[in-house]
Enzyme design. Structure first.
Site, PDB file in Angstrom:
ATOM      1  N   ALA A   1       0.812  -1.224   0.000  1.00  0.00           N
ATOM      2  CA  ALA A   1       0.000   0.000   0.000  1.00  0.00           C
ATOM      3  C   ALA A   1       0.840   1.266   0.000  1.00  0.00           C
ATOM      4  CB  ALA A   1      -0.923  -0.010   1.225  1.00  0.00           C
TER       5      ALA A   1
ATOM      6  N   ARG B   1       7.823  -0.132   4.091  1.00  0.00           N
ATOM      7  CA  ARG B   1       8.348   1.207   4.425  1.00  0.00           C
ATOM      8  C   ARG B   1       7.418   1.912   5.409  1.00  0.00           C
ATOM      9  NH1 ARG B   1       9.408   3.074  -1.650  1.00  0.00           N
ATOM     10  NH2 ARG B   1       7.593   1.724  -1.896  1.00  0.00           N
TER      11      ARG B   1
ATOM     12  N   VAL C   1       6.038  -9.381   3.078  1.00  0.00           N
ATOM     13  CA  VAL C   1       5.180 -10.543   2.777  1.00  0.00           C
ATOM     14  C   VAL C   1       5.979 -11.842   2.641  1.00  0.00           C
ATOM     15  CG1 VAL C   1       3.266  -9.270   1.700  1.00  0.00           C
ATOM     16  CG2 VAL C   1       5.173 -10.066   0.267  1.00  0.00           C
TER      17      VAL C   1
ATOM     18  N   TYR D   1      10.029 -13.007 -13.978  1.00  0.00           N
ATOM     19  CA  TYR D   1       8.898 -12.157 -13.582  1.00  0.00           C
ATOM     20  C   TYR D   1       7.619 -12.677 -14.241  1.00  0.00           C
ATOM     21  CZ  TYR D   1       5.755  -8.208 -13.000  1.00  0.00           C
ATOM     22  OH  TYR D   1       4.657  -7.433 -12.694  1.00  0.00           O
TER      23      TYR D   1
ATOM     24  N   GLY E   1      -1.249  -3.799 -18.131  1.00  0.00           N
ATOM     25  CA  GLY E   1      -0.033  -3.588 -18.916  1.00  0.00           C
ATOM     26  C   GLY E   1       0.812  -2.539 -18.202  1.00  0.00           C
TER      27      GLY E   1
ATOM     28  N   PHE F   1       7.447   0.839 -10.113  1.00  0.00           N
ATOM     29  CA  PHE F   1       7.756  -0.517 -10.592  1.00  0.00           C
ATOM     30  C   PHE F   1       9.085  -0.599 -11.350  1.00  0.00           C
ATOM     31  CE2 PHE F   1       7.470  -3.716 -13.978  1.00  0.00           C
ATOM     32  CZ  PHE F   1       7.161  -4.860 -13.262  1.00  0.00           C
TER      33      PHE F   1
HETATM   34  P1  NDP Z   1       5.317  -0.123  -6.913  1.00  0.00           P
HETATM   35  O1  NDP Z   1       6.758  -0.475  -6.876  1.00  0.00           O
HETATM   36  O2  NDP Z   1       4.951   1.303  -7.020  1.00  0.00           O
HETATM   37  O3  NDP Z   1       4.574  -0.753  -5.640  1.00  0.00           O
HETATM   38  C1  NDP Z   1       4.884  -2.027  -5.176  1.00  0.00           C
HETATM   39  C2  NDP Z   1       4.363  -2.167  -3.758  1.00  0.00           C
HETATM   40  O4  NDP Z   1       4.659  -3.496  -3.297  1.00  0.00           O
HETATM   41  C3  NDP Z   1       5.012  -1.197  -2.802  1.00  0.00           C
HETATM   42  O5  NDP Z   1       4.011  -0.669  -1.951  1.00  0.00           O
HETATM   43  C4  NDP Z   1       5.980  -2.065  -2.017  1.00  0.00           C
HETATM   44  O6  NDP Z   1       6.065  -1.565  -0.692  1.00  0.00           O
HETATM   45  C5  NDP Z   1       5.252  -3.407  -2.020  1.00  0.00           C
HETATM   46  N1  NDP Z   1       6.150  -4.518  -1.793  1.00  0.00           N
HETATM   47  C6  NDP Z   1       7.164  -4.965  -2.586  1.00  0.00           C
HETATM   48  N2  NDP Z   1       7.793  -5.983  -2.002  1.00  0.00           N
HETATM   49  C7  NDP Z   1       7.170  -6.196  -0.815  1.00  0.00           C
HETATM   50  C8  NDP Z   1       7.374  -7.107   0.237  1.00  0.00           C
HETATM   51  N3  NDP Z   1       8.352  -8.031   0.196  1.00  0.00           N
HETATM   52  N4  NDP Z   1       6.546  -7.065   1.318  1.00  0.00           N
HETATM   53  C9  NDP Z   1       5.565  -6.146   1.361  1.00  0.00           C
HETATM   54  N5  NDP Z   1       5.317  -5.252   0.397  1.00  0.00           N
HETATM   55  C10 NDP Z   1       6.123  -5.277  -0.675  1.00  0.00           C
HETATM   56  O7  NDP Z   1       4.710  -0.945  -8.139  1.00  0.00           O
HETATM   57  P2  NDP Z   1       3.210  -1.138  -8.668  1.00  0.00           P
HETATM   58  O8  NDP Z   1       2.236  -0.362  -7.883  1.00  0.00           O
HETATM   59  O9  NDP Z   1       3.266  -0.929 -10.122  1.00  0.00           O
HETATM   60  O10 NDP Z   1       3.041  -2.704  -8.404  1.00  0.00           O
HETATM   61  C11 NDP Z   1       1.955  -3.253  -7.698  1.00  0.00           C
HETATM   62  C12 NDP Z   1       1.647  -4.607  -8.306  1.00  0.00           C
HETATM   63  O11 NDP Z   1       1.221  -4.430  -9.643  1.00  0.00           O
HETATM   64  C13 NDP Z   1       2.813  -5.585  -8.350  1.00  0.00           C
HETATM   65  O12 NDP Z   1       2.336  -6.868  -8.019  1.00  0.00           O
HETATM   66  C14 NDP Z   1       3.253  -5.539  -9.809  1.00  0.00           C
HETATM   67  O13 NDP Z   1       3.883  -6.739 -10.199  1.00  0.00           O
HETATM   68  C15 NDP Z   1       1.918  -5.344 -10.480  1.00  0.00           C
HETATM   69  N6  NDP Z   1       1.939  -4.800 -11.832  1.00  0.00           N
HETATM   70  C16 NDP Z   1       2.580  -3.622 -12.104  1.00  0.00           C
HETATM   71  C17 NDP Z   1       2.568  -3.133 -13.393  1.00  0.00           C
HETATM   72  C18 NDP Z   1       3.306  -1.892 -13.780  1.00  0.00           C
HETATM   73  O14 NDP Z   1       3.568  -1.700 -14.978  1.00  0.00           O
HETATM   74  N7  NDP Z   1       3.639  -0.996 -12.847  1.00  0.00           N
HETATM   75  C19 NDP Z   1       1.830  -3.808 -14.456  1.00  0.00           C
HETATM   76  C20 NDP Z   1       1.210  -5.044 -14.057  1.00  0.00           C
HETATM   77  C21 NDP Z   1       1.251  -5.496 -12.787  1.00  0.00           C
HETATM   78  P3  NDP Z   1       7.364  -1.527   0.224  1.00  0.00           P
HETATM   79  O15 NDP Z   1       8.541  -1.292  -0.676  1.00  0.00           O
HETATM   80  O16 NDP Z   1       7.094  -0.390   1.167  1.00  0.00           O
HETATM   81  O17 NDP Z   1       7.352  -2.847   0.892  1.00  0.00           O
HETATM   82  C1  8X3 Z   2       4.440  -5.148 -15.235  1.00  0.00           C
HETATM   83  C2  8X3 Z   2       4.144  -4.864 -16.660  1.00  0.00           C
HETATM   84  O1  8X3 Z   2       4.883  -5.293 -19.053  1.00  0.00           O
HETATM   85  O2  8X3 Z   2       6.614  -4.838 -17.410  1.00  0.00           O
HETATM   86  O3  8X3 Z   2       3.799  -6.319 -14.808  1.00  0.00           O
HETATM   87  O4  8X3 Z   2       5.482  -6.928 -17.409  1.00  0.00           O
HETATM   88  S1  8X3 Z   2       5.351  -5.506 -17.661  1.00  0.00           S
END
Ligand code: NDP
Ligand code: 8X3
Length: 252
Positions: free
Chosen positions: A10, A35, A61, A153, A184, A190
Site C-alpha cells: 500500500a 516502508r 510478505v 517475472y 499492462g 515498478f
Molecule cells: P510499486 O513499486 O509502485 O509498488 C509495489 C508495492 O509493493 C510497494 O508498496 C511495495 O512496498 C510493495 N512490496 C514490494 N515488495 C514487498 C514485500 N516483500 N513485502 C511487502 N510489500 C512489498 O509498483 P506497482 O504499484 O506498479 O506494483 C503493484 C503490483 O502491480 C505488483 O504486483 C506488480 O507486479 C503489479 N503490476 C505492475 C505493473 C506496472 O507496470 N507498474 C503492471 C502489471 C502489474 P514496500 O517497498 O514499502 O514494501
Molecule cells: C508489469 C508490466 O509489461 O513490465 O507487470 O510486465 S510488464
C-alpha cells in the site's frame, strides 16, 4: 462497522491508489508494506481526509512466520476483512535467462508468489469463517504473455494467474469472489525497483507513449468490487491504448 479492505503493497503505486479510492468509498483499511514512514504518512493523510479507521502493518510478505503473527494478532473486529487486495509485488532485472541473477529470481518468486500465498492463507481462512469476501489478485499482462528477458517475472505472474483460477474454485463453496486484475504498463515505482534505483533507465520504459497510471488500475479494481452480489468479474486485462500485448507498443 464499515467494510474492511486489506491492501498489500500500500505504500506506493497501485496499492496506494487503491487505499485512496477505498477510503473515499468509506472502507476501513489495513495497509501493509515494508516502508513504515510511508505507511504512517498515508494513514495520517487518509484518516485526516475521510471518516475511516486505518491499521498499519509494517511487514515483509516474504516472512511467513511474521505475516502469520501480524495478521493473527489483529483485534477480532479487524479480521472481518471484506476485500483482500493481493498487490505487493515487484520485478528485479530484465536479462536473458542465461544472464539472470538467481538472487533476483528468489526475490520475485518469494514476493510475488509465496508472499501472496502467505497472506491469502490467513485471510481466506477468515473469509471462510464469515462465508463471504472478495480476493483481488494483481497479476499482469506478464502473466498472460511472456516477453523478451521477462522470463522469471513473467513466470511469477503466470503463477498468480493460475492461483487466481485455483482460488476461485476452492473458495466458491464459501461465497468468496476471486478476481484477477492484469495491467499492462503502469507508471509507478515498478520500473525504478526493477532497475534498482536507475531512474533514467526506468523513465525510458514509458518514453513516447502514455502509460496507465495507478488510479486507472484502482478504478478497475473498484469496478470489480462494486458489482452486485450475484456478479463476479473473473479477470480483467487493462492496457494503455498504445500497448497491444506484453511486447508490442506504439511509441511516438
Ligand atoms: P510499486 O513499486 O509502485 O509498488 C509495489 C508495492 O509493493 C510497494 O508498496 C511495495 O512496498 C510493495 N512490496 C514490494 N515488495 C514487498 C514485500 N516483500 N513485502 C511487502 N510489500 C512489498 O509498483 P506497482 O504499484 O506498479 O506494483 C503493484 C503490483 O502491480 C505488483 O504486483 C506488480 O507486479 C503489479 N503490476 C505492475 C505493473 C506496472 O507496470 N507498474 C503492471 C502489471 C502489474 P514496500 O517497498 O514499502 O514494501
Ligand atoms: C508489469 C508490466 O509489461 O513490465 O507487470 O510486465 S510488464
Amino acid at each position: 462497522m464499515a467494510k474492511i479492505a486489506l491492501i498489500t503493497g500500500a505504500t506506493s503505486g497501485i496499492g496506494e491508489a487503491c487505499a485512496h479510492l477505498f477510503a473515499q468509498q468509506g472502507y476501513h483499511l489495513i495497509l501493509l508494506g515494508r516502508r513504515e514512514n510511508l505507511l504512517i504518512d498515508l494513514a495520517d493523510e487518509l484518516t485526516g481526509q475521510y471518516t475511516i479507521e486505518v491499521r498499519k502493518i509494517q511487514a515483509d510478505v516474504r516472512d511467513k512466520e511474521n505475516i502469520n503473527y501480524v495478521l493473527e494478532t489483529l483485534p477480532a473486529q479487524w479480521k472481518n476483512v471484506d476485500v483482500l487486495i493481493n498487490n505487493a509485488g515487484l520485478s528485479q532485472g530484465l536479462d536473458p535467462i542465461d544472464k539472470g541473477s538467481t538472487d533476483d529470481w528468489d526475490t520475485m518468486i518469494d514476493t510475488n508468489v509465496k508472499g501472496l500465498l502467505y497472506v491469502t492463507k490467513v485471510v481466506s481462512n477468515w473469509m471462510v469463517s464469515q462465508q463471504k469476501g472478495h480476493i483481488i489478485n494483481i497479476g499482469s499482462i506478464a502473466g498472460k504473455d511472456v516477453y523478451p528477458n521477462g522470463n522469471v517475472y513473467c513466470a511469477t505472474k503466470h503463477a498468480v494467474d493460475a492461483l487466481n483460477k485455483a482460488m476461485r474454485i476452492d473458495l466458491l463453496p464459501h461465497h468468496i469472489k476471486v478476481t484477477g486484475i492484469h495491467p499492462g504498463a503502469v507508471e509507478t515505482e515498478f520500473s525504478i525497483v526493477r532497475f534498482k534505483g536507475d531512474e533514467n533507465r526506468a523513465k525510458k520504459v514509458y518514453d513516447g507513449f502514455e502509460p496507465l497510471i495507478a488510479q486507472d488500475v484502482a478504478d478497475a479494481i473498484w469496478y470489480a468490487v462494486s458489482r452486485p452480489a450475484h456478479v463476479n468479474i473473473n479477470d480483467m486485462i487493462i492496457m494503455p491504448a498504445a500497448q497491444a500485448n506484453g511486447f508490442v507498443l506504439k511509441r511516438d
